[in-house]
Write a protein that holds these residues in place. Structure first.
Motif, PDB file in Angstrom:
ATOM      1  N   VAL A 252      -2.945   1.461  -4.178  1.00  0.00           N
ATOM      2  CA  VAL A 252      -2.387  -0.010  -4.305  1.00  0.00           C
ATOM      3  C   VAL A 252      -1.457  -0.955  -5.653  1.00  0.00           C
ATOM      4  O   VAL A 252      -1.851  -0.310  -6.227  1.00  0.00           O
ATOM      5  CB  VAL A 252      -3.525  -0.952  -3.815  1.00  0.00           C
ATOM      6  CG1 VAL A 252      -4.478  -1.161  -5.266  1.00  0.00           C
ATOM      7  CG2 VAL A 252      -2.623  -2.602  -3.427  1.00  0.00           C
TER       8      VAL A 252
ATOM      9  N   LEU B 107       0.809  -1.270   0.433  1.00  0.00           N
ATOM     10  CA  LEU B 107       0.351  -0.014  -0.181  1.00  0.00           C
ATOM     11  C   LEU B 107       0.687   1.059  -0.358  1.00  0.00           C
ATOM     12  O   LEU B 107       1.966   1.652   0.737  1.00  0.00           O
ATOM     13  CB  LEU B 107      -0.901  -0.158   1.243  1.00  0.00           C
ATOM     14  CG  LEU B 107      -1.689  -1.085   1.023  1.00  0.00           C
ATOM     15  CD1 LEU B 107      -2.297  -0.823   2.786  1.00  0.00           C
ATOM     16  CD2 LEU B 107      -2.562  -1.229   0.795  1.00  0.00           C
TER      17      LEU B 107
ATOM     18  N   VAL C 247      -3.665   6.332   3.636  1.00  0.00           N
ATOM     19  CA  VAL C 247      -3.409   5.013   2.341  1.00  0.00           C
ATOM     20  C   VAL C 247      -4.504   5.652   0.760  1.00  0.00           C
ATOM     21  O   VAL C 247      -5.901   5.841   0.609  1.00  0.00           O
ATOM     22  CB  VAL C 247      -4.111   3.300   2.345  1.00  0.00           C
ATOM     23  CG1 VAL C 247      -4.023   2.363   1.458  1.00  0.00           C
ATOM     24  CG2 VAL C 247      -3.482   3.015   4.237  1.00  0.00           C
TER      25      VAL C 247
ATOM     26  N   LEU D 110      -8.966  -2.944   2.430  1.00  0.00           N
ATOM     27  CA  LEU D 110      -8.258  -1.907   3.382  1.00  0.00           C
ATOM     28  C   LEU D 110      -9.696  -1.839   4.346  1.00  0.00           C
ATOM     29  O   LEU D 110     -10.512  -0.747   4.156  1.00  0.00           O
ATOM     30  CB  LEU D 110      -7.377  -0.691   3.039  1.00  0.00           C
ATOM     31  CG  LEU D 110      -7.331  -0.003   4.824  1.00  0.00           C
ATOM     32  CD1 LEU D 110      -6.220  -1.307   5.367  1.00  0.00           C
ATOM     33  CD2 LEU D 110      -6.281   1.314   4.549  1.00  0.00           C
TER      34      LEU D 110
ATOM     35  N   LEU E  77      -8.541  -1.186  -3.973  1.00  0.00           N
ATOM     36  CA  LEU E  77      -8.081  -0.137  -2.161  1.00  0.00           C
ATOM     37  C   LEU E  77      -9.109  -0.779  -1.791  1.00  0.00           C
ATOM     38  O   LEU E  77      -9.404  -0.721  -0.242  1.00  0.00           O
ATOM     39  CB  LEU E  77      -7.294   0.568  -2.516  1.00  0.00           C
ATOM     40  CG  LEU E  77      -6.933   1.521  -1.435  1.00  0.00           C
ATOM     41  CD1 LEU E  77      -5.641   0.143  -0.766  1.00  0.00           C
ATOM     42  CD2 LEU E  77      -6.426   3.041  -1.132  1.00  0.00           C
TER      43      LEU E  77
END
Length: 299
Positions: free
Chosen positions: A109, A74, A106, A133, A129
């Motif tokens: 990715v 990430l 974040v 997450l 992504l």
């Protein structure tokens, strides 16, 4: 081919807000760029230059338990929120996890379960992504906006944030590249400062000043606020050096002593000249950050 530690992050170019369609806009967070390498719940955090930063961010290591995959890489920004509710780069530098814990934003990715996804476009990676997450107390996936960049930039300016990153929606992730597909658009604060000294230039600046040493008036006098070493053209350097040389003095004009490493090479001047500069912010110590000279004020 699988990506391994370390991975050079993709970087944005500094510019103005792009025109036209096909751009996504993210808030630019003022912190430390960090990559998280996750394998079977174990996390290794990587700084921009490639060093291992895991020990620096203990509160973020649990992100490994929030990944819906066996492994992933990430990309994001590690930031710390100040007392005013805004990201503080100064607190990032000082690092006090107990008093000011970090938040890992974040925004990309690069790899999932050993599969390199950097060739997917921005929107595909963002969609990936979103399902990868799970949110946590020390990490999240910040929102982005398609279009409406001018409105979002204005909102960041009003909130005292650093600016935007504009990214082409069809852009791939190019490790190590500084690409015009990502554009960094910064808000700048324009402020007046009093010149209290200067350092001597070196190299191409030999014979002229290297940086202005500046202060900001407060109730007790003139508070030292750091140095300004960029934004000068040659003509300005020469004329300003000549003008300041005529008003030199033996002692500095500030209410407290500037740092010793600054004072050792400084020439002090009477606090008679005022400059306009642009900065990213004032730090918690009251020093200018990312300062650039704009002009002199003639009074």
């Amino acid at each position: 081919m699988a990506l391994t530690f370390p991975v050079a992050p993709m970087k944005a170019t500094l510019g103005t807000l792009p025109d036209g369609d096909g751009w996504a806009h993210e808030i630019k967070w003022d912190g430390h760029r960090t990559l998280a390498h996750v394998v079977d719940g174990e996390v290794r955090l990587q700084a921009t230059a490639g060093g291992d930063a895991t020990a620096r961010w203990p509160e973020v290591r649990a992100i490994g338990t929030a990944i819906n995959a066996g492994s992933a890489i990430l990309d994001g920004e590690m930031l710390v929120i100040g007392e005013d509710g805004r990201p503080s780069f100064d607190l990032v530098q000082r690092r006090d996890p107990a008093r000011h814990p970090a938040m890992f934003h974040v925004f990309d990715v690069l790899q999932v379960d050993g599969t390199d996804v950097t060739s997917a476009d921005y929107l595909q990676r963002r969609s990936l992504l979103a399902g990868l997450l799970e949110p946590g107390s020390h990490w999240d996936v910040p929102a982005y906006r398609i279009g409406e960049g001018a409105e979002l930039l204005a909102a960041t300016r009003e909130q005292g944030l650093e600016g935007l990153i504009a990214k082409r929606t069809d852009s791939t992730y190019r490790p190590g590249a500084r690409s015009k597909d990502w554009v960094k658009v910064k808000n700048r604060i324009r402020t007046e400062v009093v010149i209290g000294g200067f350092t001597e230039g070196a190299g191409r600046r030999s014979g002229t000043l290297g940086a202005l040493l500046v202060g900001v008036p407060d109730g007790a006098g003139l508070r030292f606020a750091g140095g300004v070493g960029t934004g000068f053209d040659l003509a300005t350097l020469e004329s300003l050096t000549a003008a300041l040389t005529r008003i030199t003095t033996d002692t500095h004009p500030f209410t407290s002593d500037p740092p010793r490493q600054v004072a050792r090479s400084a020439t002090w001047v009477r606090p008679e000249r005022v400059a306009v500069i642009e900065i990213a912010e004032f730090t918690n110590d009251g020093h200018v950050r990312h300062a650039s000279f704009v002009s002199m004020i003639e009074r």
